[in-house]
Design a protein around this motif. Structure first.
Motif, short mmCIF file in Angstrom:
data_model
loop_
_atom_site.label_atom_id
_atom_site.label_comp_id
_atom_site.label_asym_id
_atom_site.label_seq_id
_atom_site.Cartn_x
_atom_site.Cartn_y
_atom_site.Cartn_z
N ALA A 232 -5.46 33.41 24.08
CA ALA A 232 -4.99 33.36 25.47
C ALA A 232 -6.08 33.77 26.46
O ALA A 232 -6.00 33.46 27.65
N ASN A 233 -7.11 34.47 25.98
CA ASN A 233 -8.25 34.81 26.86
C ASN A 233 -9.03 33.57 27.25
O ASN A 233 -9.67 33.53 28.29
N ALA A 234 -8.99 32.56 26.39
CA ALA A 234 -9.74 31.32 26.67
C ALA A 234 -8.89 30.29 27.42
O ALA A 234 -9.41 29.57 28.28
N TYR A 235 -7.60 30.22 27.09
CA TYR A 235 -6.75 29.17 27.68
C TYR A 235 -5.47 29.78 28.24
O TYR A 235 -4.58 30.16 27.47
N PRO A 236 -5.36 29.89 29.58
CA PRO A 236 -4.14 30.45 30.17
C PRO A 236 -2.92 29.55 29.94
O PRO A 236 -3.05 28.37 29.60
N ILE A 237 -1.74 30.12 30.14
CA ILE A 237 -0.49 29.41 29.88
C ILE A 237 -0.40 28.10 30.66
O ILE A 237 0.04 27.08 30.12
N LYS A 238 -0.86 28.10 31.90
CA LYS A 238 -0.80 26.87 32.70
C LYS A 238 -1.55 25.74 32.00
O LYS A 238 -1.07 24.61 31.93
N ASP A 239 -2.74 26.04 31.48
CA ASP A 239 -3.57 25.01 30.82
C ASP A 239 -2.88 24.46 29.57
O ASP A 239 -2.89 23.24 29.33
N ILE A 240 -2.29 25.36 28.77
CA ILE A 240 -1.70 24.86 27.51
C ILE A 240 -0.39 24.10 27.78
O ILE A 240 -0.10 23.13 27.09
N LEU A 241 0.36 24.51 28.81
CA LEU A 241 1.58 23.76 29.13
C LEU A 241 1.23 22.41 29.77
O LEU A 241 1.92 21.42 29.54
N ASP A 242 0.13 22.37 30.53
CA ASP A 242 -0.35 21.08 31.05
C ASP A 242 -0.74 20.15 29.90
O ASP A 242 -0.48 18.95 29.93
N ALA A 243 -1.38 20.74 28.86
CA ALA A 243 -1.76 19.95 27.68
C ALA A 243 -0.51 19.45 26.95
O ALA A 243 -0.49 18.31 26.47
N CYS A 244 0.54 20.28 26.91
CA CYS A 244 1.82 19.85 26.30
C CYS A 244 2.42 18.67 27.07
O CYS A 244 2.88 17.70 26.47
N LYS A 245 2.39 18.77 28.40
CA LYS A 245 2.95 17.70 29.23
C LYS A 245 2.16 16.40 29.04
O LYS A 245 2.74 15.30 29.01
N TYR A 246 0.85 16.53 28.89
CA TYR A 246 -0.01 15.37 28.63
C TYR A 246 0.35 14.76 27.27
O TYR A 246 0.44 13.54 27.12
N TYR A 247 0.59 15.62 26.29
CA TYR A 247 0.95 15.17 24.94
C TYR A 247 2.28 14.40 24.98
O TYR A 247 2.41 13.34 24.37
N ILE A 248 3.24 14.93 25.72
CA ILE A 248 4.56 14.28 25.85
C ILE A 248 4.39 12.90 26.49
O ILE A 248 4.97 11.91 26.04
N LYS A 249 3.56 12.84 27.53
CA LYS A 249 3.33 11.58 28.26
C LYS A 249 2.70 10.53 27.33
O LYS A 249 3.07 9.36 27.34
N LYS A 250 1.74 10.96 26.51
CA LYS A 250 1.00 10.04 25.65
C LYS A 250 1.80 9.58 24.43
O LYS A 250 1.62 8.47 23.94
N THR A 251 2.65 10.47 23.90
CA THR A 251 3.32 10.17 22.62
C THR A 251 4.83 9.97 22.76
O THR A 251 5.48 9.50 21.83
N ASN A 252 5.37 10.39 23.90
CA ASN A 252 6.82 10.35 24.13
C ASN A 252 7.58 11.19 23.10
O ASN A 252 8.72 10.89 22.74
N ARG A 253 6.92 12.24 22.60
CA ARG A 253 7.53 13.14 21.62
C ARG A 253 7.88 14.47 22.29
O ARG A 253 7.11 14.98 23.11
N ARG A 254 9.01 15.03 21.91
CA ARG A 254 9.42 16.34 22.38
C ARG A 254 8.52 17.40 21.74
O ARG A 254 8.25 17.35 20.55
N VAL A 255 8.06 18.35 22.54
CA VAL A 255 7.21 19.43 22.03
C VAL A 255 8.09 20.63 21.67
O VAL A 255 9.05 20.95 22.39
N THR A 256 7.77 21.28 20.55
CA THR A 256 8.47 22.52 20.18
C THR A 256 7.67 23.71 20.67
O THR A 256 6.45 23.78 20.48
N ILE A 257 8.34 24.64 21.35
CA ILE A 257 7.71 25.88 21.79
C ILE A 257 8.10 26.96 20.79
O ILE A 257 9.27 27.33 20.67
N GLU A 258 7.12 27.43 20.02
CA GLU A 258 7.36 28.49 19.03
C GLU A 258 7.28 29.83 19.76
O GLU A 258 6.32 30.10 20.48
N TYR A 259 8.31 30.66 19.56
CA TYR A 259 8.35 31.95 20.26
C TYR A 259 8.77 33.02 19.27
O TYR A 259 9.93 33.11 18.88
N SER A 260 7.81 33.81 18.80
CA SER A 260 8.10 34.91 17.87
C SER A 260 8.70 36.07 18.65
O SER A 260 8.06 36.60 19.57
N LEU A 261 9.91 36.47 18.30
CA LEU A 261 10.57 37.58 19.00
C LEU A 261 10.14 38.90 18.37
O LEU A 261 10.35 39.13 17.17
#
Length: 343
Positions: A232-261
């Motif tokens: 996370a020091n290299a890639y802030p949350i905004k950048d990785i969520l933007d990358a997820c949105k780009y992935y969704i646009k390119k593949t039309n696949r739903r992204v899974t958000i893994e969240y360890s509680l």
């Protein structure tokens, strides 16, 4: 084994045909050899319709590649099995087989160790030792199929290692594993889990192959995420969520958000509400993972009622969420723990 020998399982069928041509043999022999490899041939002598002269030539210049099952543990709770494989250089990797009623899923490693340093994961404790080659990733699947006598239908790249940190070998692996005359596992049955290397996520999207992408997020706040995940020091949350949105646009696949509680770290109502704000309107699904207790780490799992309250907050705000059921908890716990104990 000579360092100069070529691993045949690193080839697609077309590449194997070219390789066979390059050693002075007709290319159709490449298809025959390819077929034998994925029928489980261990030696060149197993390849009955290949002339002896070609088998001898192959022995000199190449190897099939066979991982050794060092240890196999069967769960008494469910049909899960955990495997330790010994590589040719003596390193050990870990895989998990989960047998559901309608499918067999295998969670595979693609590095020996990992350099991402996520604090809830035992795989990162010794850092990265080396990347796995495509054949070493593939052979985990072949050996498990042989051991259980059933076809593996689904794959998760979520064992030891960060697939996007071993990107070239991961790309090659995905191509080979999808080969119709090889393992023939459909892209939609493959999930790649990443801790969020944003530029590589974009590159993966540009390949436009419809695999499932899972992002390890684990906190909706950059500062908290840095404590849990050094990446996370290299890639802030905004950048990785933007990358997820780009992935969704390119593949039309739903992204899974893994969240360890993690108890008292990222499991409050405040965090749930911030997660809702971040994910609103995105084609995604949240997979809540109650953290495994890792002896060398100080993270603890929240109690059950707390876990389901967190899920309900997301669901009520139209963020689809599920709680991952822990499989095979009696045979090695968290990712990387079995390997560490064995060593």
């Amino acid at each position: 084994m000579s360092q100069n020998k070529v691993a045949l399982k690193n080839f697609t069928e077309e590449e194997l045909k070219e390789f066979v041509k390059s050693i002075g043999e007709p290319s159709f022999r490449g298809s025959q050899i390819y077929s034998w490899i994925y029928k489980g041939a261990k030696t060149f002598d197993d390849m009955k319709n290949i002339p002896k002269s070609l088998r001898e030539k192959l022995e000199e210049v190449s190897f099939i590649g066979n991982l050794k099952i060092e240890l196999s543990l069967k769960s008494n709770i469910d049909k899960t099995r955990k495997y330790l494989f010994e590589l040719n250089d003596g390193n050990i990797i870990e895989s998990v087989m989960m047998d559901y009623e309608d499918r067999v899923t295998v969670c595979i490693s693609n590095q020996v160790g990992c350099r991402m340093g996520c604090r809830f994961c035992a795989s990162t404790l010794e850092g990265l030792i080396r990347n796995l080659e495509p054949w070493e990733i593939i052979d985990q699947i072949l050996k498990i199929q042989e051991d259980i006598g059933k076809r593996v239908s689904n794959l998760v790249l979520m064992g030891s290692g960060e697939p996007l940190d071993n990107f070239e070998n991961t790309k090659k692996f995905l191509k080979i594993v999808n080969d119709k005359n090889g393992l023939n596992i459909g892209y939609r049955h493959i999930t790649l889990s990443t801790c969020g290397i944003a530029p590589k996520m974009m590159e993966l999207a540009d390949l436009e192959i419809p695999i499932n992408l899972a992002l390890s997020l684990h906190s909706p706040y950059d500062e908290k995420r840095k404590e849990i995940m050094p990446i996370a020091n290299a890639y802030p949350i905004k950048d990785i969520l933007d990358a997820c949105k780009y992935y969704i646009k390119k593949t039309n696949r739903r992204v899974t958000i893994e969240y360890s509680l993690i108890k008292g770290v990222n499991d409050s109502e405040k965090e749930a509400k911030e997660l809702i704000r971040l994910l609103k309107g995105m084609l995604c699904h949240v997979n809540l993972i109650p953290v495994n207790n890792v002896e060398e780490r100080d993270f603890k799992r929240p109690d059950k009622s707390h876990i389901y309250r967190f899920r309900d907050i997301l669901e009520k705000n139209n963020i689809p969420a599920t709680v991952r059921i822990s499989m095979g908890s009696d045979i090695g716990g968290a990712c990387g723990q079995l390997r560490r104990k064995h060593k």
